[in-house]
Design a protein around this motif. Structure first.
Motif, PDB file in Angstrom:
ATOM      1  N   SER A 224       0.847  -1.186   0.000  1.00 47.11           N
ATOM      2  CA  SER A 224       0.000   0.000   0.000  1.00 47.11           C
ATOM      3  C   SER A 224       0.888   1.243   0.000  1.00 47.11           C
ATOM      4  N   TYR A 225       0.412   2.290  -0.595  1.00 49.60           N
ATOM      5  CA  TYR A 225       1.126   3.562  -0.681  1.00 49.60           C
ATOM      6  C   TYR A 225       2.375   3.394  -1.567  1.00 49.60           C
ATOM      7  N   ARG A 226       3.051   4.490  -1.795  1.00 49.68           N
ATOM      8  CA  ARG A 226       4.173   4.444  -2.719  1.00 49.68           C
ATOM      9  C   ARG A 226       5.465   4.087  -1.970  1.00 49.68           C
ATOM     10  N   PRO A 227       6.428   3.461  -2.646  1.00 49.50           N
ATOM     11  CA  PRO A 227       7.693   3.137  -1.971  1.00 49.50           C
ATOM     12  C   PRO A 227       8.555   4.385  -1.796  1.00 49.50           C
ATOM     13  N   ASN A 228       9.529   4.293  -0.895  1.00 51.52           N
ATOM     14  CA  ASN A 228      10.435   5.424  -0.707  1.00 51.52           C
ATOM     15  C   ASN A 228      11.556   5.379  -1.743  1.00 51.52           C
ATOM     16  N   GLY A 229      12.542   6.250  -1.589  1.00 48.93           N
ATOM     17  CA  GLY A 229      13.605   6.355  -2.572  1.00 48.93           C
ATOM     18  C   GLY A 229      14.476   5.130  -2.707  1.00 48.93           C
ATOM     19  N   HIS A 230      14.472   4.254  -1.712  1.00 49.86           N
ATOM     20  CA  HIS A 230      15.222   3.001  -1.780  1.00 49.86           C
ATOM     21  C   HIS A 230      14.348   1.825  -2.198  1.00 49.86           C
ATOM     22  N   GLY A 231      13.042   2.056  -2.391  1.00 45.61           N
ATOM     23  CA  GLY A 231      12.145   0.985  -2.816  1.00 45.61           C
ATOM     24  C   GLY A 231      11.427   0.273  -1.694  1.00 45.61           C
ATOM     25  N   LEU A 232      11.460   0.807  -0.478  1.00 45.09           N
ATOM     26  CA  LEU A 232      10.770   0.184   0.648  1.00 45.09           C
ATOM     27  C   LEU A 232       9.326   0.677   0.724  1.00 45.09           C
ATOM     28  N   TYR A 233       8.417  -0.267   0.900  1.00 46.81           N
ATOM     29  CA  TYR A 233       7.007   0.051   1.102  1.00 46.81           C
ATOM     30  C   TYR A 233       6.688   0.068   2.600  1.00 46.81           C
ATOM     31  N   ASN A 234       5.835   1.006   2.989  1.00 44.53           N
ATOM     32  CA  ASN A 234       5.310   1.062   4.363  1.00 44.53           C
ATOM     33  C   ASN A 234       6.414   0.976   5.409  1.00 44.53           C
ATOM     34  N   ALA A 235       7.486   1.737   5.197  1.00 46.17           N
ATOM     35  CA  ALA A 235       8.553   1.737   6.194  1.00 46.17           C
ATOM     36  C   ALA A 235       8.073   2.333   7.517  1.00 46.17           C
ATOM     37  N   VAL A 236       7.081   3.224   7.444  1.00 40.91           N
ATOM     38  CA  VAL A 236       6.479   3.752   8.666  1.00 40.91           C
ATOM     39  C   VAL A 236       4.976   3.499   8.606  1.00 40.91           C
ATOM     40  N   GLY A 237       4.382   3.306   9.787  1.00 39.08           N
ATOM     41  CA  GLY A 237       2.974   2.945   9.850  1.00 39.08           C
ATOM     42  C   GLY A 237       2.757   1.467   9.559  1.00 39.08           C
ATOM     43  N   ASN A 238       1.533   1.054   9.582  1.00 38.71           N
ATOM     44  CA  ASN A 238       1.083  -0.326   9.329  1.00 38.71           C
ATOM     45  C   ASN A 238       1.459  -1.252  10.484  1.00 38.71           C
ATOM     46  N   VAL A 239       2.714  -1.720  10.566  1.00 37.44           N
ATOM     47  CA  VAL A 239       3.116  -2.558  11.702  1.00 37.44           C
ATOM     48  C   VAL A 239       4.498  -2.152  12.187  1.00 37.44           C
ATOM     49  N   TRP A 240       4.708  -2.279  13.478  1.00 42.08           N
ATOM     50  CA  TRP A 240       6.047  -2.178  14.028  1.00 42.08           C
ATOM     51  C   TRP A 240       6.907  -3.294  13.441  1.00 42.08           C
ATOM     52  N   GLU A 241       8.204  -3.020  13.265  1.00 39.55           N
ATOM     53  CA  GLU A 241       9.115  -4.001  12.690  1.00 39.55           C
ATOM     54  C   GLU A 241      10.243  -4.307  13.674  1.00 39.55           C
ATOM     55  N   TRP A 242      10.390  -5.591  13.987  1.00 33.85           N
ATOM     56  CA  TRP A 242      11.485  -6.018  14.854  1.00 33.85           C
ATOM     57  C   TRP A 242      12.831  -5.698  14.210  1.00 33.85           C
ATOM     58  N   SER A 243      13.805  -5.348  15.029  1.00 37.27           N
ATOM     59  CA  SER A 243      15.182  -5.199  14.555  1.00 37.27           C
ATOM     60  C   SER A 243      16.060  -6.210  15.281  1.00 37.27           C
ATOM     61  N   ALA A 244      17.312  -6.309  14.837  1.00 37.55           N
ATOM     62  CA  ALA A 244      18.237  -7.254  15.451  1.00 37.55           C
ATOM     63  C   ALA A 244      18.732  -6.779  16.811  1.00 37.55           C
ATOM     64  N   ASP A 245      18.649  -5.480  17.074  1.00 34.18           N
ATOM     65  CA  ASP A 245      19.348  -4.888  18.214  1.00 34.18           C
ATOM     66  C   ASP A 245      18.529  -4.872  19.494  1.00 34.18           C
TER      67      ASP A 245
END
Length: 294
Positions: A224-245
């Motif tokens: 949903s929505y347009r990707p950012n300049g690196h090609g990532l979709y929904n980098a913010v909003g929708n769901v929290w994303e786990w990180s390694a740290d």
């Protein structure tokens, strides 16, 4: 922060809980379709007045990341189902017998009967809620195959990574990718939340937690929505994303990035690229998913 307004954790006071060992995973296999990013130096974090210094968002500092690969989307229900079919993996929510669900997603009777989390009563501990049944018994992902998988713990995400030959991104990698090449901006597309009146992310609109003016709340498809300049979709909003740290050195919780469909500037303005939150590695909710890297 594992019991925060953003995402309740398994140390939240709602039901008896037992810690589980990390799951055993099958042999890895290659994942296609990852984006190749060159890495390099970038300015990480923020000193913005809208930020939360207690979350460790600042100070702004120069960070270098090596070249890496990252998925354009969060892992979908269809992708996670393939993993479960191949490995027989049982998620921690399924082992615990419950997971946390936003009350506004539940039928009235279930919302009234499921235990509320102290301090954040819009969260309910729902028996039978899992990635297969996001709102508990009777709910299904049949029509949500291209939505992000939710109710997956950090341990469940790591298990998927072990099978798929990937890993979780570090916070630095995640933020570098989420910024899309824009230096010091608040969102993946710039500083204006809704440029030209266009909605570019899935967050709460209206009066939280009772009035959502954008229709049905919950997740939306991963592209949903347009990707950012690196090609990532929904980098913010929708769901929290786990990180390694870890959230902080020696901190038992793991960092999460990106915010979710429940974020609202009245209490959880964490849908900015520099924002952070955390939860315990065995916790799961209806607004936590993950994206893989390599």
């Amino acid at each position: 922060m594992s019991s925060s307004c953003c995402t309740p954790g398994h140390d939240s006071p709602a039901g008896a809980l037992t810690l589980l060992a990390a799951p055993v995973v099958a042999a890895p296999r290659a994942v296609r379709g990852l984006l190749d990013l060159p890495g390099g130096r970038f300015l990480m974090g923020t000193d913005d007045a809208d930020g939360f210094p207690a979350d460790g968002e600042g100070p702004v500092r120069e960070v270098e990341v090596a070249p890496f690969r990252i998925a354009p989307t969060t892992v979908t229900n269809a992708q996670y189902a393939t993993f479960v079919k191949a490995t027989g993996h049982v998620t921690e929510a399924e082992d615990f017998g419950f997971s946390f669900v936003f009350a506004g997603l539940l039928p009235d009777e279930l919302a009234a009967s499921a235990p509320a989390v102290d301090g954040v009563p819009w969260w309910r501990a729902v028996s039978g809620a899992s990635w297969r049944h996001p709102e508990g018994p009777g709910s299904s992902i049949a029509s949500r195959q291209n939505h992000p998988v939710v109710h997956v713990s950090w341990n469940d995400a790591v298990a998927y990574c072990g099978w798929s030959g990937t890993r979780l991104p570090t916070e630095a990698e995640w933020e570098y990718a989420a910024r899309g090449g824009l230096e010091g901006r608040r969102y993946p597309w710039g500083d204006d939340l809704a440029p030209g009146g266009r909605v570019l992310l899935n967050i709460w609109q209206g009066d939280f937690p009772t009035i959502h003016t954008a229709g049905r709340t919950g997740t939306v498809p991963v592209k949903s929505y347009r990707p950012n300049g690196h090609g990532l979709y929904n980098a913010v909003g929708n769901v929290w994303e786990w990180s390694a740290d870890r959230f902080a050195p020696g901190h038992p919780s793991r960092a999460m990035r990106g915010g979710s469909f429940l974020c609202h500037d009245s209490y959880c303005n964490r849908y900015r690229v520099a924002a952070r939150s955390s939860n315990t590695p065995d916790s799961s909710t209806s607004n936590i998913g993950f994206r893989v890297a390599a």
